[in-house]
Motif scaffolding. Sequence first.
Motif, PDB file in Angstrom:
ATOM      1  N   ASP A  24       0.855  -1.195   0.000  1.00  0.00           N
ATOM      2  CA  ASP A  24       0.000   0.000   0.000  1.00  0.00           C
ATOM      3  C   ASP A  24       0.882   1.232   0.000  1.00  0.00           C
ATOM      4  N   TYR A  25       0.403   2.267  -0.618  1.00  0.00           N
ATOM      5  CA  TYR A  25       1.084   3.564  -0.503  1.00  0.00           C
ATOM      6  C   TYR A  25       0.176   4.532   0.231  1.00  0.00           C
ATOM      7  N   GLY A  26       0.782   5.456   0.922  1.00  0.00           N
ATOM      8  CA  GLY A  26      -0.008   6.508   1.550  1.00  0.00           C
ATOM      9  C   GLY A  26      -0.586   6.083   2.887  1.00  0.00           C
ATOM     10  N   ALA A  75      -5.198   5.687   1.205  1.00  0.00           N
ATOM     11  CA  ALA A  75      -4.211   4.686   0.831  1.00  0.00           C
ATOM     12  C   ALA A  75      -4.494   4.157  -0.576  1.00  0.00           C
ATOM     13  N   VAL A  76      -3.384   3.875  -1.307  1.00  0.00           N
ATOM     14  CA  VAL A  76      -3.510   3.251  -2.629  1.00  0.00           C
ATOM     15  C   VAL A  76      -3.029   1.818  -2.491  1.00  0.00           C
ATOM     16  N   HIS A  77      -3.884   0.886  -2.856  1.00  0.00           N
ATOM     17  CA  HIS A  77      -3.447  -0.505  -2.818  1.00  0.00           C
ATOM     18  C   HIS A  77      -2.768  -0.814  -4.135  1.00  0.00           C
ATOM     19  N   ALA A  78      -1.475  -0.563  -4.205  1.00  0.00           N
ATOM     20  CA  ALA A  78      -0.757  -0.723  -5.465  1.00  0.00           C
ATOM     21  C   ALA A  78      -0.686  -2.187  -5.858  1.00  0.00           C
ATOM     22  N   ILE A  79      -0.361  -3.019  -4.886  1.00  0.00           N
ATOM     23  CA  ILE A  79      -0.365  -4.466  -5.114  1.00  0.00           C
ATOM     24  C   ILE A  79      -1.240  -5.089  -4.041  1.00  0.00           C
ATOM     25  N   GLY A  88      -0.015  -4.554 -18.352  1.00  0.00           N
ATOM     26  CA  GLY A  88      -1.166  -4.019 -17.655  1.00  0.00           C
ATOM     27  C   GLY A  88      -1.256  -2.539 -17.920  1.00  0.00           C
ATOM     28  N   PRO A  89      -2.441  -1.976 -17.733  1.00  0.00           N
ATOM     29  CA  PRO A  89      -2.591  -0.542 -17.980  1.00  0.00           C
ATOM     30  C   PRO A  89      -1.784   0.295 -16.993  1.00  0.00           C
ATOM     31  N   SER A  90      -1.648   1.573 -17.274  1.00  0.00           N
ATOM     32  CA  SER A  90      -0.920   2.467 -16.376  1.00  0.00           C
ATOM     33  C   SER A  90      -1.534   2.442 -14.992  1.00  0.00           C
ATOM     34  N   GLY A  91      -0.712   2.384 -14.024  1.00  0.00           N
ATOM     35  CA  GLY A  91      -1.201   2.383 -12.651  1.00  0.00           C
ATOM     36  C   GLY A  91      -1.621   1.014 -12.185  1.00  0.00           C
ATOM     37  N   ALA A  92      -1.385   0.005 -12.981  1.00  0.00           N
ATOM     38  CA  ALA A  92      -1.806  -1.334 -12.599  1.00  0.00           C
ATOM     39  C   ALA A  92      -0.923  -1.890 -11.486  1.00  0.00           C
ATOM     40  N   GLY A  93       0.274  -1.386 -11.382  1.00  0.00           N
ATOM     41  CA  GLY A  93       1.175  -1.892 -10.343  1.00  0.00           C
ATOM     42  C   GLY A  93       2.387  -2.597 -10.912  1.00  0.00           C
ATOM     43  N   LYS A  94       2.653  -2.410 -12.201  1.00  0.00           N
ATOM     44  CA  LYS A  94       3.791  -3.091 -12.831  1.00  0.00           C
ATOM     45  C   LYS A  94       5.107  -2.651 -12.193  1.00  0.00           C
ATOM     46  N   SER A  95       5.290  -1.336 -12.148  1.00  0.00           N
ATOM     47  CA  SER A  95       6.550  -0.830 -11.606  1.00  0.00           C
ATOM     48  C   SER A  95       6.707  -1.242 -10.159  1.00  0.00           C
ATOM     49  N   THR A  96       5.617  -1.159  -9.414  1.00  0.00           N
ATOM     50  CA  THR A  96       5.688  -1.521  -8.005  1.00  0.00           C
ATOM     51  C   THR A  96       6.111  -2.980  -7.845  1.00  0.00           C
ATOM     52  N   LEU A  97       5.527  -3.819  -8.676  1.00  0.00           N
ATOM     53  CA  LEU A  97       5.882  -5.229  -8.594  1.00  0.00           C
ATOM     54  C   LEU A  97       7.370  -5.442  -8.892  1.00  0.00           C
ATOM     55  N   TYR A 134      15.375   1.520 -15.470  1.00  0.00           N
ATOM     56  CA  TYR A 134      14.209   2.126 -14.837  1.00  0.00           C
ATOM     57  C   TYR A 134      13.382   2.902 -15.835  1.00  0.00           C
ATOM     58  N   GLN A 135      12.126   2.974 -15.511  1.00  0.00           N
ATOM     59  CA  GLN A 135      11.214   3.727 -16.354  1.00  0.00           C
ATOM     60  C   GLN A 135      11.656   5.185 -16.435  1.00  0.00           C
ATOM     61  N   SER A 136      12.155   5.707 -15.302  1.00  0.00           N
ATOM     62  CA  SER A 136      12.600   7.106 -15.303  1.00  0.00           C
ATOM     63  C   SER A 136      14.126   7.196 -15.417  1.00  0.00           C
ATOM     64  N   GLN A 176       4.017   8.684 -18.496  1.00  0.00           N
ATOM     65  CA  GLN A 176       5.337   8.642 -17.868  1.00  0.00           C
ATOM     66  C   GLN A 176       5.233   8.663 -16.354  1.00  0.00           C
ATOM     67  N   ASP A 177       4.060   8.309 -15.867  1.00  0.00           N
ATOM     68  CA  ASP A 177       4.014   8.253 -14.402  1.00  0.00           C
ATOM     69  C   ASP A 177       4.917   7.130 -13.952  1.00  0.00           C
ATOM     70  N   ASN A 178       5.273   7.223 -12.747  1.00  0.00           N
ATOM     71  CA  ASN A 178       6.297   6.340 -12.204  1.00  0.00           C
ATOM     72  C   ASN A 178       6.246   4.946 -12.772  1.00  0.00           C
TER      73      ASN A 178
HETATM   74  N1  LIG Z   1       5.741   6.218  -4.201  1.00  0.00           N
HETATM   75  C1  LIG Z   1       4.426   6.134  -4.366  1.00  0.00           C
HETATM   76  N2  LIG Z   1       3.614   6.781  -3.504  1.00  0.00           N
HETATM   77  C2  LIG Z   1       2.279   6.698  -3.631  1.00  0.00           C
HETATM   78  N3  LIG Z   1       1.666   6.006  -4.569  1.00  0.00           N
HETATM   79  C3  LIG Z   1       2.399   5.318  -5.473  1.00  0.00           C
HETATM   80  C4  LIG Z   1       3.830   5.364  -5.413  1.00  0.00           C
HETATM   81  N4  LIG Z   1       4.317   4.595  -6.417  1.00  0.00           N
HETATM   82  C5  LIG Z   1       3.222   4.120  -7.065  1.00  0.00           C
HETATM   83  N5  LIG Z   1       2.093   4.563  -6.504  1.00  0.00           N
HETATM   84  C6  LIG Z   1       0.729   4.208  -6.925  1.00  0.00           C
HETATM   85  O1  LIG Z   1       0.637   2.833  -6.998  1.00  0.00           O
HETATM   86  C7  LIG Z   1      -0.095   2.472  -8.124  1.00  0.00           C
HETATM   87  C8  LIG Z   1       0.734   1.560  -9.026  1.00  0.00           C
HETATM   88  O2  LIG Z   1       1.770   2.309  -9.579  1.00  0.00           O
HETATM   89  P1  LIG Z   1       2.819   1.735 -10.614  1.00  0.00           P
HETATM   90  O3  LIG Z   1       3.314   0.446 -10.088  1.00  0.00           O
HETATM   91  O4  LIG Z   1       3.816   2.772 -10.877  1.00  0.00           O
HETATM   92  O5  LIG Z   1       1.962   1.514 -11.903  1.00  0.00           O
HETATM   93  P2  LIG Z   1       2.443   1.146 -13.380  1.00  0.00           P
HETATM   94  O6  LIG Z   1       3.903   1.038 -13.351  1.00  0.00           O
HETATM   95  O7  LIG Z   1       1.765  -0.124 -13.660  1.00  0.00           O
HETATM   96  O8  LIG Z   1       1.974   2.241 -14.251  1.00  0.00           O
HETATM   97  C9  LIG Z   1      -0.503   3.729  -8.848  1.00  0.00           C
HETATM   98  O9  LIG Z   1      -1.829   4.051  -8.473  1.00  0.00           O
HETATM   99  C10 LIG Z   1       0.438   4.748  -8.293  1.00  0.00           C
HETATM  100  O10 LIG Z   1      -0.186   6.009  -8.233  1.00  0.00           O
END
Ligand SMILES: Nc1ncnc2c1ncn2[C@@H]1O[C@H](COP(=O)(O)OP(=O)(O)O)[C@@H](O)[C@H]1O
Lengths: 669, 256
Positions: free
Chosen positions: B11-13, B18-22, B39-48, B90-92, B254-256
Amino acid sequence: MYLKIIKKSLTNMRDSYLIYILSCSFAIGLFSILLSLINNKIMKHDVSMWRTSLMPIVFSLSVVFAVSTFVYMAYVGGFFIKQQEHEFLTFQKLGMSKFTIIVLGFFQTLIIQVIAWVVGIIEALIFQKFFGMLLLYLMHIRSNFTAYLRPTSLTTLLQIAGYAILVFSIMNAFRTYRIVRTKKVKARKINFWMRIPAGTLGIVLFVSALAVVISMFASFENLGYDGYGDKIVLQVIYIFFAFFFGTYLIYFGFLPVLLTILQKTKRISYSGLNMFSFKYLKNRMKRNTSVLWFVTELSTLALMLLTVCYFGYQLMYDNYHAEYPFALTANSDTANDVRDIINDSKTQVKKEYHSNIKITLVSTLDTSGHILVQRPASFMSYSEYMRLPGKIRQNNPEINPKQFMRIGFGNDETFGFSDRKVEWNVKNAKKITTRKNGSSFPYGGGMYAGSLMIVPDKYYHKLPTKTTDTFYGWYFKHGDRLSKKQVKDLDRLRHAYMISVNAKSSLNESNFTIKKYSSMNRSQNDYIQSGFVRQESAKQHLNQIVGFFIFMIAIFSIALLIALGSVLTLRILLRDDHEWRQLKTLKKIGVSNHEIRGIVRSENALTFIIPLVFALMQSYALIILADNGWNSLRYEFMWIFASYVVLYGIIGIITYLISWRSVKRRINQ
Amino acid sequence: MQIIVKNIAKDYGKRLNAVHAIKDISLEVNKGEFLGIMGPSGAGKSTLLNMISTNERPDHGQIIIDNIDMTQLHDRELAKYRRNKMGFIYQSFELLDSLNVKENIILPLALNHANKKFIEARVKHLNYLLNIEELSNRNVEDLSLGQRQLVSAARALINNPEILFADEPTGSLDSKSATVLLNYMQVINRRENATILMATHDAFTASYCSRVIFIKDGTIFSEIVNSGKREDFFEQIINMQRTIGGGNYFNVSQDN
Ligand SMILES: Nc1ncnc2c1ncn2[C@@H]1O[C@H](COP(=O)(O)OP(=O)(O)O)[C@@H](O)[C@H]1O
Ligand SMILES: [Mg+2]
């Protein structure tokens, strides 16, 4: 929304703001205390010197203090705005109006300033009593200090606070304006190749100044008293100039070049984090060049100030002890009269003591060291000297029964000449060459027409002379309770007689006569013999002045130290977004916390050690200005320097801890 | 099994927003596999990816790589492990602005105190391969996004990682550069048996993988295995994307 932005930037930089607030409020607190001291009733009432001489000093010192505080607060306050440059520009890109951003900068500063002033004034209210009591204690005044911030002082203070808060906020609003105004003057990029000659010149200047200093030390040791010639004045000016600009050029040119060379050397830079850390440190260093330089020169100044003050204090103290042994003294002519006068006083005599002396003619070099002059001198035997109260002897070097010791005017001891060679040709007796020199006259300096020589008993008995005298001294219990009339009577007895020298070409043929004292027909060859009235008030004044100056110097040096330390600390803590990102990136590509910590550590070390080392080198050299026999004060300088280093070190370590804490927080986010 | 992910969640936040990223993901990856995460943007790929690559710690669950539980390791051991065995695109990009291109690329080797000659040889090889020789002494700040992506790829590949994590590695590349990079990744995957985990939302990029998992809203939605022919696999991926979300996940963000 705006509140949220302000809140966010406040929390982001909370460590830095905290330090800024603490140091500001410390300064404000001290300033308030100084203000309150000026108008303090107790001080005015109990300390006679306060109104006449000390109060104006406190007043001017508080003005100096206020100005420096202002400069500090204004200058350092700007760091925070500069820090947010990137953020402000982003706001602007997002369409926030310039005016709004400026208002943001304004209110952010306003909040911090209000907090700093409130804390500072509260601090002042709490610690006022403590500082006042400390001052009274140091001044040897037994009186209870009542905390007293008069309503008028308080309103003045609040007024100053109001204006200052407004001025600082407007200043920062202006700084914000400069960031967001459309037409931006791009910062000039300094060519790397300019740094090489600049750095070389800096090294040349600095090293040459050091060389001049060392040569001056050497020449002073041989010269002794011979004083400051034109050449020396020129040398000193050169030293000042060369140190001042040399240091800057070294910071500007040499150190970045050195780091660049290290970084370009593949063997070194291709190993571990060096490649990054050299560049990082170089960039940080370039950005902080003027700050580092500023801190270095101010530290030098502070160290010099401390040493000079210490030196002045010692000079005054020694001179004072040499001149005033705190006893009533008389010679054989006046002893009975003096005894009569003090006998009907309420003062209890604690101790009476006396010594026999012989007076004869000697010829010695005068202070210029070139001309032989004939003059009377007194001789006291070793055993007679040893019978004196120990308190009188304690400021002189120790001697054994076979040694000679000259006790003379001037500050031979203070200046480190207690081991200087002095030659006396004594009329019809063996020539004396001595290496022991004292400055504390038993019975006070006035009792001797000329200098006093302590000689071995055998020498004393052999010494041919027609004139002898006996000196008397009294110690009192409970200080000085002489009535005005008694003092007046004693004063009449002060000048006992004059010794008139009749110099011939050969010392052995010269002679002298003893005349009654008269201030009218006194010639150049007449030497006065005078007794001494104990001056308790002089002692009090001395104590007060010394205490007062110790207090002021302590306050100022602590304030200076805190100011300089906090400037460095803030420079280290305040990294801009760009630098943060880099540290975070390192973490992402597999650099451990431990290694990042190493970077933070070397940055700290560099920022603190460089100014300190340069300041120490400079001030150590410049001490020569205050001293012309450097051996003697070396020890004390070491103490002053060491305590400075320790205090600096503590600030450095604390900075390191805070810095690492905030870095860790950010990179692990 | 080289990588085992067991029931991780992140979770973030703070509590209220809170955002349940995964939410709950379990996954196994073989050594030498080329795994795509879509997966679509915001799906949690980067987080995973960040969690598997031990950049971030999961709130729950375990990540086991080479039989070591990564969630239990200390920072210093983790850093060492990552430095020796993993590469990251990295994506960024995460390039260091203060260093020039070459220095950025060789940093991982320098960190390992590699031999100077070896470093020079490696960097030359990669520069040639990715066609970025001319960039060597340029500043990172002056590069285009695509060039930065290539530089960050070069940096990830320089120490021949056993596991490569690539987060949208072709997001900023033109199709030619993208193909070069993907081909190279495929080469190290086949020849050196490197495990690759790649997040992407681009079907063409994903078609280089041997297996693709689809995540949506923080959970695994489905999975397809490459049967051998890239064109067929590409078709399958496109179809799966349609099933998941109606097509608007092609937005490049280009979000994270
Ligand atoms: N550092 C962070 N703080 C808060 N929320 C985050 C953070 N990183 C990612 N998120 C949220 O977690 C969710 C998944 O993000 P992310 O894994 O980057 O998605 P993807 O890479 O699939 O586009 C998104 O809703 C994003 O806003
Ligand atoms: Mg992503």
